[in-house]
Scaffold this motif. Structure first.
Motif, PDB file in Angstrom:
ATOM      1  N   ASN A 360     -21.888 -46.740 -30.084  1.00  0.00           N
ATOM      2  CA  ASN A 360     -20.472 -46.441 -30.307  1.00  0.00           C
ATOM      3  C   ASN A 360     -19.621 -46.571 -29.056  1.00  0.00           C
ATOM      4  O   ASN A 360     -18.486 -47.013 -29.140  1.00  0.00           O
ATOM      5  N   SER A 361     -20.121 -46.198 -27.892  1.00  0.00           N
ATOM      6  CA  SER A 361     -19.300 -46.263 -26.685  1.00  0.00           C
ATOM      7  C   SER A 361     -18.992 -47.718 -26.329  1.00  0.00           C
ATOM      8  O   SER A 361     -19.709 -48.637 -26.740  1.00  0.00           O
ATOM      9  N   SER A 362     -17.926 -47.922 -25.554  1.00  0.00           N
ATOM     10  CA  SER A 362     -17.558 -49.292 -25.201  1.00  0.00           C
ATOM     11  C   SER A 362     -17.035 -49.358 -23.776  1.00  0.00           C
ATOM     12  O   SER A 362     -16.662 -48.346 -23.174  1.00  0.00           O
ATOM     13  N   PHE A 363     -17.028 -50.585 -23.236  1.00  0.00           N
ATOM     14  CA  PHE A 363     -16.557 -50.851 -21.878  1.00  0.00           C
ATOM     15  C   PHE A 363     -15.326 -51.745 -21.929  1.00  0.00           C
ATOM     16  O   PHE A 363     -15.208 -52.624 -22.786  1.00  0.00           O
ATOM     17  N   SER A 364     -14.416 -51.522 -20.973  1.00  0.00           N
ATOM     18  CA  SER A 364     -13.228 -52.349 -20.843  1.00  0.00           C
ATOM     19  C   SER A 364     -12.733 -52.239 -19.411  1.00  0.00           C
ATOM     20  O   SER A 364     -13.417 -51.689 -18.537  1.00  0.00           O
ATOM     21  N   CYS A 365     -11.545 -52.771 -19.162  1.00  0.00           N
ATOM     22  CA  CYS A 365     -10.909 -52.719 -17.844  1.00  0.00           C
ATOM     23  C   CYS A 365      -9.478 -52.238 -18.017  1.00  0.00           C
ATOM     24  O   CYS A 365      -8.830 -52.545 -19.025  1.00  0.00           O
ATOM     25  N   THR A 366      -8.976 -51.505 -17.038  1.00  0.00           N
ATOM     26  CA  THR A 366      -7.576 -51.098 -17.100  1.00  0.00           C
ATOM     27  C   THR A 366      -6.695 -52.344 -17.138  1.00  0.00           C
ATOM     28  O   THR A 366      -6.931 -53.319 -16.432  1.00  0.00           O
ATOM     29  N   GLY A 367      -5.704 -52.306 -18.001  1.00  0.00           N
ATOM     30  CA  GLY A 367      -4.847 -53.461 -18.214  1.00  0.00           C
ATOM     31  C   GLY A 367      -5.366 -54.419 -19.262  1.00  0.00           C
ATOM     32  O   GLY A 367      -4.673 -55.373 -19.626  1.00  0.00           O
ATOM     33  N   PHE A 368      -6.589 -54.165 -19.769  1.00  0.00           N
ATOM     34  CA  PHE A 368      -7.198 -55.046 -20.768  1.00  0.00           C
ATOM     35  C   PHE A 368      -7.824 -54.232 -21.905  1.00  0.00           C
ATOM     36  O   PHE A 368      -8.765 -54.685 -22.546  1.00  0.00           O
ATOM     37  N   GLU A 369      -7.321 -53.057 -22.170  1.00  0.00           N
ATOM     38  CA  GLU A 369      -8.032 -52.153 -23.079  1.00  0.00           C
ATOM     39  C   GLU A 369      -7.886 -52.505 -24.558  1.00  0.00           C
ATOM     40  O   GLU A 369      -8.402 -51.791 -25.417  1.00  0.00           O
ATOM     41  N   VAL A 386     -12.971 -50.211 -14.151  1.00  0.00           N
ATOM     42  CA  VAL A 386     -13.864 -50.152 -15.314  1.00  0.00           C
ATOM     43  C   VAL A 386     -13.528 -48.919 -16.152  1.00  0.00           C
ATOM     44  O   VAL A 386     -13.302 -47.829 -15.627  1.00  0.00           O
ATOM     45  N   VAL A 387     -13.511 -49.095 -17.473  1.00  0.00           N
ATOM     46  CA  VAL A 387     -13.217 -47.999 -18.407  1.00  0.00           C
ATOM     47  C   VAL A 387     -14.372 -47.857 -19.389  1.00  0.00           C
ATOM     48  O   VAL A 387     -14.819 -48.845 -19.983  1.00  0.00           O
ATOM     49  N   ARG A 388     -14.867 -46.616 -19.550  1.00  0.00           N
ATOM     50  CA  ARG A 388     -15.843 -46.282 -20.593  1.00  0.00           C
ATOM     51  C   ARG A 388     -15.125 -45.428 -21.631  1.00  0.00           C
ATOM     52  O   ARG A 388     -14.465 -44.449 -21.285  1.00  0.00           O
ATOM     53  N   THR A 389     -15.274 -45.777 -22.894  1.00  0.00           N
ATOM     54  CA  THR A 389     -14.568 -45.063 -23.955  1.00  0.00           C
ATOM     55  C   THR A 389     -15.550 -44.613 -25.036  1.00  0.00           C
ATOM     56  O   THR A 389     -16.401 -45.393 -25.461  1.00  0.00           O
ATOM     57  N   SER A 390     -15.395 -43.370 -25.482  1.00  0.00           N
ATOM     58  CA  SER A 390     -16.205 -42.841 -26.580  1.00  0.00           C
ATOM     59  C   SER A 390     -15.297 -42.071 -27.525  1.00  0.00           C
ATOM     60  O   SER A 390     -14.611 -41.136 -27.097  1.00  0.00           O
ATOM     61  N   ILE A 426     -12.155 -32.839 -38.867  1.00  0.00           N
ATOM     62  CA  ILE A 426     -11.989 -31.968 -37.707  1.00  0.00           C
ATOM     63  C   ILE A 426     -11.305 -32.777 -36.608  1.00  0.00           C
ATOM     64  O   ILE A 426     -11.232 -34.008 -36.689  1.00  0.00           O
ATOM     65  N   PRO A 427     -10.783 -32.129 -35.573  1.00  0.00           N
ATOM     66  CA  PRO A 427     -10.186 -32.892 -34.470  1.00  0.00           C
ATOM     67  C   PRO A 427     -11.187 -33.887 -33.901  1.00  0.00           C
ATOM     68  O   PRO A 427     -12.365 -33.555 -33.688  1.00  0.00           O
ATOM     69  N   GLN A 428     -10.737 -35.119 -33.704  1.00  0.00           N
ATOM     70  CA  GLN A 428     -11.621 -36.136 -33.144  1.00  0.00           C
ATOM     71  C   GLN A 428     -11.545 -36.104 -31.622  1.00  0.00           C
ATOM     72  O   GLN A 428     -10.471 -36.256 -31.025  1.00  0.00           O
ATOM     73  N   LEU A 429     -12.700 -35.925 -30.985  1.00  0.00           N
ATOM     74  CA  LEU A 429     -12.777 -35.966 -29.531  1.00  0.00           C
ATOM     75  C   LEU A 429     -12.809 -37.416 -29.061  1.00  0.00           C
ATOM     76  O   LEU A 429     -13.606 -38.225 -29.553  1.00  0.00           O
ATOM     77  N   GLN A 430     -11.931 -37.734 -28.113  1.00  0.00           N
ATOM     78  CA  GLN A 430     -11.908 -39.053 -27.491  1.00  0.00           C
ATOM     79  C   GLN A 430     -12.042 -38.863 -25.978  1.00  0.00           C
ATOM     80  O   GLN A 430     -11.293 -38.096 -25.374  1.00  0.00           O
ATOM     81  N   VAL A 431     -13.010 -39.534 -25.391  1.00  0.00           N
ATOM     82  CA  VAL A 431     -13.260 -39.427 -23.952  1.00  0.00           C
ATOM     83  C   VAL A 431     -13.065 -40.800 -23.322  1.00  0.00           C
ATOM     84  O   VAL A 431     -13.700 -41.784 -23.735  1.00  0.00           O
ATOM     85  N   ARG A 432     -12.191 -40.860 -22.334  1.00  0.00           N
ATOM     86  CA  ARG A 432     -11.911 -42.101 -21.607  1.00  0.00           C
ATOM     87  C   ARG A 432     -12.201 -41.861 -20.129  1.00  0.00           C
ATOM     88  O   ARG A 432     -11.574 -41.007 -19.497  1.00  0.00           O
ATOM     89  N   LEU A 433     -13.151 -42.603 -19.576  1.00  0.00           N
ATOM     90  CA  LEU A 433     -13.573 -42.448 -18.184  1.00  0.00           C
ATOM     91  C   LEU A 433     -13.216 -43.712 -17.416  1.00  0.00           C
ATOM     92  O   LEU A 433     -13.513 -44.823 -17.862  1.00  0.00           O
ATOM     93  N   THR A 465     -26.686 -48.784 -24.703  1.00  0.00           N
ATOM     94  CA  THR A 465     -27.259 -47.432 -24.755  1.00  0.00           C
ATOM     95  C   THR A 465     -26.311 -46.351 -24.256  1.00  0.00           C
ATOM     96  O   THR A 465     -26.688 -45.175 -24.234  1.00  0.00           O
ATOM     97  N   ASP A 466     -25.098 -46.703 -23.866  1.00  0.00           N
ATOM     98  CA  ASP A 466     -24.163 -45.683 -23.394  1.00  0.00           C
ATOM     99  C   ASP A 466     -23.887 -44.679 -24.518  1.00  0.00           C
ATOM    100  O   ASP A 466     -23.869 -45.041 -25.702  1.00  0.00           O
ATOM    101  N   HIS A 467     -23.658 -43.435 -24.143  1.00  0.00           N
ATOM    102  CA  HIS A 467     -23.466 -42.379 -25.136  1.00  0.00           C
ATOM    103  C   HIS A 467     -22.710 -41.222 -24.499  1.00  0.00           C
ATOM    104  O   HIS A 467     -22.440 -41.227 -23.296  1.00  0.00           O
ATOM    105  N   ASN A 468     -22.365 -40.234 -25.307  1.00  0.00           N
ATOM    106  CA  ASN A 468     -21.551 -39.119 -24.829  1.00  0.00           C
ATOM    107  C   ASN A 468     -21.888 -37.890 -25.676  1.00  0.00           C
ATOM    108  O   ASN A 468     -22.207 -38.025 -26.871  1.00  0.00           O
ATOM    109  N   ASP A 469     -21.823 -36.713 -25.076  1.00  0.00           N
ATOM    110  CA  ASP A 469     -22.270 -35.485 -25.737  1.00  0.00           C
ATOM    111  C   ASP A 469     -21.217 -34.386 -25.601  1.00  0.00           C
ATOM    112  O   ASP A 469     -20.510 -34.315 -24.590  1.00  0.00           O
TER     113      ASP A 469
END
Length: 493
Positions: A360-369, A386-390, A426-433, A465-469
């Protein structure tokens, strides 16, 4: 619904691999080199053929934890411990695979006879214990679990991420593969694991599953939790959700923000009484994810430890420069409060061998999300980060804070934005790193100074294999505020 702290358990297989790793550690990290053992070590055509035939890059085992259902509560702790031991067995077998390449080159049956056969026997013994524990606790164990004992060797020329896309690295030749570790002392990533963000088509990924945006007919507000970027340097290789009470249950190191008492031995009471890094002190939730490392030869604090360098997770730990944690609504309806101590895992730490069903997690770049990829690390242009999003599952079964496989109690919204029957929004948690990552150099099929997420060693540091908890430890007043803000269409923090 609370959980009790269990007696510390260190699986036997963890002790075994720790001893084996200690013998192989050199220069601060376990060198998992030559995963595609060189077919050129032997000079005769006959031996070259045998080497190619015997070539195995990693071990692919059925994920028993994802197949077990209906474990009685009083057996849950023991079953979790047995599954953690099974993970350690795979790590041990992979370490043996990675350090016996000469023997494999000389004997086409070595992997089966010396690694996979004994591993099957050990896994069968654990499955038998799991079945016994379930039945003793009043449950009915699945008799077909024995079918999951057998693991397979995955050849270098059949490296796939589960959806048919070849992920086998590069630099292979007609002899079955001659790939080293790119000089970084770790099993991956390889050049084929990276893509220039300019080569990713905008909006090419189907974002409905886990990434559906709010709609005008539903709950359109948001709540932002400001919890820092792990300034307190809270790291460990535990996993309280999957392996409670087991030291090094994750086999890779996690970053933590929010709750400051998060380890494998933390009870719900410990979490509720802990300090938090969040500005709103009513939020003692724990947000954690595998660290991102730059494989540049840096000797980190865990360079010789299980979960770190001793299991192939090497290099400089990169902290996020930004960690944006946001809760949003549902496209079709209001949301209801999450129960306290609700556990959610999004993504799959074993997706390379399990397949992509839970990736489910994904990779991108700032300015290209508008360009997101799940199965590649991204190469960003100068000035871009680099941006990681879950985006987490946002439908709850209305009853359970966890489930046996840690997934069945929550679900993603359907394509129309609604929840499946029997589930409520329920509220959806979104994490952007966001990370400042020096761009790796990819030349002639080799990658120098790559970055990668920590992972189980047999997963070869694949981006899939990226993931988030997440464990919800908001107090009642704050959770009600989150729900009210989202349902009113307001943006709060």
């Amino acid at each position: 619904m609370g959980r009790n702290t269990r007696k510390r358990r260190t699986p036997l297989a963890t002790k075994i691999v720790a001893g084996a790793a200690a013998l192989a550690v050199g220069g601060g990290g376990l060198v998992w080199a030559n995963f595609y053992a060189s077919a050129h070590e032997e000079h005769s055509g006959h031996n070259r053929t045998r080497s190619a035939a015997a070539q195995v890059a990693t071990i692919d085992c059925p994920d028993v934890g994802q197949e077990i259902r209906d474990v009685p509560d009083r057996a849950r702790g023991e079953v979790d411990g047995e599954l953690a031991t099974m993970d350690s067995q795979i790590t041990d077998a992979y370490q043996r695979l990675a350090t016996t390449r000469r023997a494999q080159a000389g004997d086409a049956q070595f992997v089966q006879n010396a690694i996979l056969g004994p591993l099957k026997d050990r896994r069968k013994a654990i499955i038998d214990r799991i079945q016994l524990e379930i039945n003793r606790a009043g449950g009915k164990a699945d008799d077909n679990l024995d079918d999951l004992a057998q693991c397979q060797g995955r050849p270098a020329d059949q490296m796939q991420n589960g959806d048919g896309q070849n992920q086998g690295g590069n630099g292979q030749d007609g002899d079955g593969g001659n790939q080293d570790d790119n000089g970084n002392g770790a099993a991956g990533p390889f050049a084929d694991d990276f893509v220039d963000i300019n080569d990713v088509e905008p909006n090419s990924r189907d974002l409905e599953n886990g990434f559906a945006a709010n709609g005008d007919g539903g709950s359109t507000g948001s709540f932002t939790a400001i919890c820092g970027v792990n300034e307190n340097n809270l790291f460990n290789s535990d996993n309280l959700i999957v392996a409670p009470g087991v030291d090094n249950g994750a086999h890779h190191t996690h970053d933590y923000v929010g709750n400051q008492d998060n380890n494998a031995f933390s009870s719900d009471e410990d979490l509720a009484n802990a300090d938090t890094s969040c500005q709103n002190q009513g939020d003692k939730s724990t947000y954690y994810w595998p660290v991102l490392r730059l494989q540049d030869g840096t000797q980190e604090f865990d360079a010789n430890d299980q979960g770190g360098g001793a299991e192939g997770n090497v290099g400089k730990i990169l902290k996020a420069s930004q960690a944006e944690i946001r809760f949003v609504g549902n496209r079709r309806s209001d949301v209801v409060a999450m129960p306290k101590f609700l556990r959610i895992i999004t993504g799959d730490a074993k997706a390379f061998t399990n397949g992509v069903a839970n990736a489910n997690s994904s990779f991108s770049c700032t300015g290209f999300e508008d360009r997101q990829v799940t199965d590649k690390y991204v190469l960003c242009p100068e000035g871009s980060q680099v941006v990681r999003t879950s985006h987490f599952q946002s439908c709850w079964d209305g009853q359970n804070i966890d489930s046996t496989n840690h997934r069945d109690h929550v679900a993603f919204v359907q394509r129309d934005g609604g929840c499946p029957n029997g589930f409520q929004a329920i509220p959806q948690l979104q994490v952007r790193l966001v990370y400042d990552v020096p761009a790796p150099t990819v030349e002639n099929g080799q990658v120098q100074n790559p970055y990668a997420v920590d992972g189980f060693p047999e997963q070869l540091h694949k981006p899939i294999t990226d993931h988030n908890d997440f464990i919800n430890v908001m107090d009642e007043d704050l959770m009600n505020k989150v729900v009210d803000c989202i349902n009113r269409g307001e943006d709060c923090q």
